[in-house]
Design an enzyme around this catalytic site. Sequence first.
Site, short mmCIF file in Angstrom:
data_model
loop_
_atom_site.label_atom_id
_atom_site.label_comp_id
_atom_site.label_asym_id
_atom_site.label_seq_id
_atom_site.Cartn_x
_atom_site.Cartn_y
_atom_site.Cartn_z
N LYS A 182 38.92 46.59 48.00
CA LYS A 182 39.57 45.40 49.41
C LYS A 182 40.48 45.03 48.30
O LYS A 182 40.29 44.23 47.43
CB LYS A 182 39.22 43.77 49.20
CG LYS A 182 39.16 42.73 50.64
CD LYS A 182 38.71 42.49 51.12
CE LYS A 182 39.61 40.70 49.85
NZ LYS A 182 40.52 40.71 50.27
N GLY A 235 41.56 38.21 40.40
CA GLY A 235 41.87 36.99 40.41
C GLY A 235 41.16 36.30 39.13
O GLY A 235 41.22 35.65 38.73
N THR A 237 39.89 32.33 38.35
CA THR A 237 38.68 31.67 37.55
C THR A 237 37.66 31.28 38.51
O THR A 237 36.03 31.39 38.53
CB THR A 237 38.88 31.16 36.48
OG1 THR A 237 38.95 31.54 35.84
CG2 THR A 237 37.29 30.62 35.73
N ALA A 238 38.09 30.45 39.62
CA ALA A 238 37.45 30.11 40.73
C ALA A 238 36.51 31.19 41.50
O ALA A 238 35.08 31.04 41.57
CB ALA A 238 37.96 29.18 41.61
N THR A 239 37.50 32.42 41.77
CA THR A 239 36.51 33.20 42.72
C THR A 239 35.20 33.75 41.50
O THR A 239 34.45 34.51 42.64
CB THR A 239 37.71 34.11 43.44
OG1 THR A 239 38.35 33.44 43.90
CG2 THR A 239 36.73 34.53 44.49
N GLU A 257 38.17 40.02 35.96
CA GLU A 257 39.84 39.73 34.64
C GLU A 257 40.03 38.44 36.14
O GLU A 257 40.18 38.74 36.62
CB GLU A 257 40.58 41.06 35.40
CG GLU A 257 39.68 42.26 34.06
CD GLU A 257 39.90 42.40 32.96
OE1 GLU A 257 40.11 41.28 32.23
OE2 GLU A 257 38.77 42.67 31.80
N CYS A 291 48.95 36.83 35.32
CA CYS A 291 48.45 36.62 34.92
C CYS A 291 48.74 36.02 33.03
O CYS A 291 48.30 35.39 32.40
CB CYS A 291 47.02 36.82 34.53
SG CYS A 291 47.06 38.96 34.32
N GLU A 392 46.10 26.65 35.56
CA GLU A 392 46.54 27.33 35.90
C GLU A 392 47.46 27.67 36.84
O GLU A 392 47.29 27.07 37.95
CB GLU A 392 45.48 28.68 36.13
CG GLU A 392 46.56 30.24 36.13
CD GLU A 392 46.27 31.09 36.71
OE1 GLU A 392 44.31 31.14 37.14
OE2 GLU A 392 46.40 32.47 36.10
P1 NDP Z 1 42.19 35.03 44.16
O1 NDP Z 1 40.90 35.10 42.78
O2 NDP Z 1 42.27 34.13 45.41
O3 NDP Z 1 41.50 36.42 44.45
C1 NDP Z 1 41.78 37.85 44.40
C2 NDP Z 1 40.69 38.55 45.22
O4 NDP Z 1 39.17 38.11 45.89
C3 NDP Z 1 41.55 38.68 46.80
O5 NDP Z 1 41.15 40.57 47.51
C4 NDP Z 1 40.60 37.81 47.86
O6 NDP Z 1 40.78 37.93 48.99
C5 NDP Z 1 39.68 37.84 46.65
N1 NDP Z 1 38.41 37.06 47.28
C6 NDP Z 1 39.10 35.35 47.46
N2 NDP Z 1 37.57 35.09 47.57
C7 NDP Z 1 36.15 35.83 47.67
C8 NDP Z 1 34.80 35.63 47.50
N3 NDP Z 1 34.34 34.91 48.09
N4 NDP Z 1 34.16 37.56 47.43
C9 NDP Z 1 34.75 38.35 46.81
N5 NDP Z 1 36.44 38.58 47.08
C10 NDP Z 1 36.70 37.26 47.19
O7 NDP Z 1 43.13 35.56 43.21
P2 NDP Z 1 44.32 35.65 43.70
O8 NDP Z 1 45.16 36.81 44.51
O9 NDP Z 1 45.23 34.64 43.77
O10 NDP Z 1 45.15 36.50 42.43
C11 NDP Z 1 45.74 35.49 41.20
C12 NDP Z 1 44.59 35.03 40.19
O11 NDP Z 1 44.24 36.18 39.99
C13 NDP Z 1 45.58 34.11 39.17
O12 NDP Z 1 44.14 33.47 38.79
C14 NDP Z 1 46.32 34.48 38.13
O13 NDP Z 1 45.20 34.65 36.19
C15 NDP Z 1 44.91 35.99 38.42
N6 NDP Z 1 44.14 37.39 37.78
C16 NDP Z 1 43.96 38.23 36.20
C17 NDP Z 1 44.25 38.99 35.95
C18 NDP Z 1 43.77 38.98 34.87
O14 NDP Z 1 43.79 40.78 34.65
N7 NDP Z 1 42.82 39.13 34.12
C19 NDP Z 1 45.68 39.69 36.07
C20 NDP Z 1 45.95 39.57 37.62
C21 NDP Z 1 46.37 38.51 37.61
P3 NDP Z 1 41.90 36.86 49.62
O15 NDP Z 1 43.09 38.38 49.15
O16 NDP Z 1 41.58 36.91 51.08
O17 NDP Z 1 41.69 35.43 49.46
#
Ligand code: NDP
Length: 488
Positions: A182, A235, A237-239, A257, A291, A392
């Site tokens: 996804k 994505g 940290t909270a997610t 990650e 990130c 962040e």
């Molecule tokens: P999110 O955590 O909001 O979303 C990431 C993905 O998870 C999206 O596809 C999202 O869908 C999905 N998602 C959200 N809630 C759930 C759930 N309950 N169950 C399963 N999937 C879920 O991150 P962002 O998209 O806002 O990305 C930014 C974040 O990603 C920043 O915190 C950044 O630091 C981190 N990041 C980390 C990296 C690393 O390598 N450590 C690299 C790049 C980014 P939807 O789009 O619908 O919300």
Amino acid sequence: MKNKSLFLLMITIENYINGELVAPVEGKYLDNYNPSKGEVYSQIPNSQANDVEKAVKAASEAFPEWSKKPKNERSKILVRLANLIDENLEELAKAEAMDNGKPYSLATRVDIPRASANIRFFATAILHNASESHHMEEGFTNFTLNHPLGVVGCISPWNLPLYLFTWKIAPAIASGCTVVAKPSEVTPMTAYLFSKLCIEAGIPKGVLNIVHGLGAHAGDAIVSHPKVKAISFTGGTATGKIIGRKAADSFKKTSLELGGKNPNIIFADCDFDKMLSTTLHSSFANQGQICLCGSRIFIEKPIYEKFKNALVEKLKTHTVGDPFNKETRMGALVSEDHLNKVLGYVSLAEEEGGTVLFGGNRLTIAGSENGYYMEPTVIEGLDYNCRTNQEEIFGPVVTLTPFETEEEVLEYANSTQYGLAATVWTENLSRAHRVSQELESGIVWVNCWLVRDLRTPFGGVKNSGLGREGGFRALEFFTEPKNVCIKY
Ligand code: NDP
């Protein structure tokens, strides 16, 4: 796919399940915005658990044949897919710029080439991966079989859409797993175009399935599905916490990650010009939405004023504008909600006693008045412990903090809940080693930033993640080792 323009009509994105592009079961769609214009330009499936069910079924059925296919054949198919990405570079880069708001030049130089590199890297890595054997003197020998896990889930964010999507699915598929993926609902377009390339490349049906939609519905259904054996997630940290808890219910393997609040530590003995031009990128590349961006800049006192003035001077010509304008260094932020969140942090910084040295405001760009643009922003005068310096922000905002000693700057740098990446600028080799060892961080770049060798372990410590991706580690994640002991 070549030569078909993306920009003429409102596009309806479809899921990619069992080798076909299909509408969501319930026929519901979400609006997808072009952030540089602030306008809806496509519709994306609002997939639900029943779409995920179809995808998991297709992936389960495809697994026996795909996992037993000789590595050479899996590799050939994936290399074909990587080549197709290269052949469609322009179209994919346009789509990425339009969907995410990032400069087209950045998507052309970084995002899309890295997507094909990811696939090529893992497609060929499987040809070099060997398992272990352990000979015992007593007439026994042991060896290890690495079995692909089965159906796995890959969930990726919006900041580097195709780059991170392929970083997850490539090792999964290469190692013989089948995937339900996804992409972020905010940036689905390149994953959609990628599904068309999968069809063109002859990826067998069901090996990769892409389900578009919201994290709370489609994402949650993937994480909860009993037949999904592992979740690779990038994505926030909270997610990541929610996913980690849910995955634990069914003992799924997880690779997480997550977020970062990375320090950029500048010692007075650094090569100033190189440091300054790289710091401009590490602060504001992709509108600060990487990130790995160094959002907390710590500067040794003797060069604090010089650095501050030089950075502000540079930003006067750091053009913010339409992603397709050649002069553009910074495009639009990914969404209005995100822009408002980032602007909220500027207000918080002021409440916390900070002084905005540059920027801090939403920008209106002629011809794109509804776009989500923001000035690059530099703030000083904050305590290292305040919320602005601990949370962040994930936007074009950096804070400047002076320091006097190595011990002091290490305390500042290590003070957050995060530990993803750190940058150190010094010409003193001993100090470079000392500081690198003491930083609580998954990655340390000395006198450079975001230099990536795909063989190296990638990931964070503390609340920045769990596990490491990259190189053979990623292949290990998607396989289960089995020890076989033979008496002879
Ligand atoms: P999110 O955590 O909001 O979303 C990431 C993905 O998870 C999206 O596809 C999202 O869908 C999905 N998602 C959200 N809630 C759930 C759930 N309950 N169950 C399963 N999937 C879920 O991150 P962002 O998209 O806002 O990305 C930014 C974040 O990603 C920043 O915190 C950044 O630091 C981190 N990041 C980390 C990296 C690393 O390598 N450590 C690299 C790049 C980014 P939807 O789009 O619908 O919300």
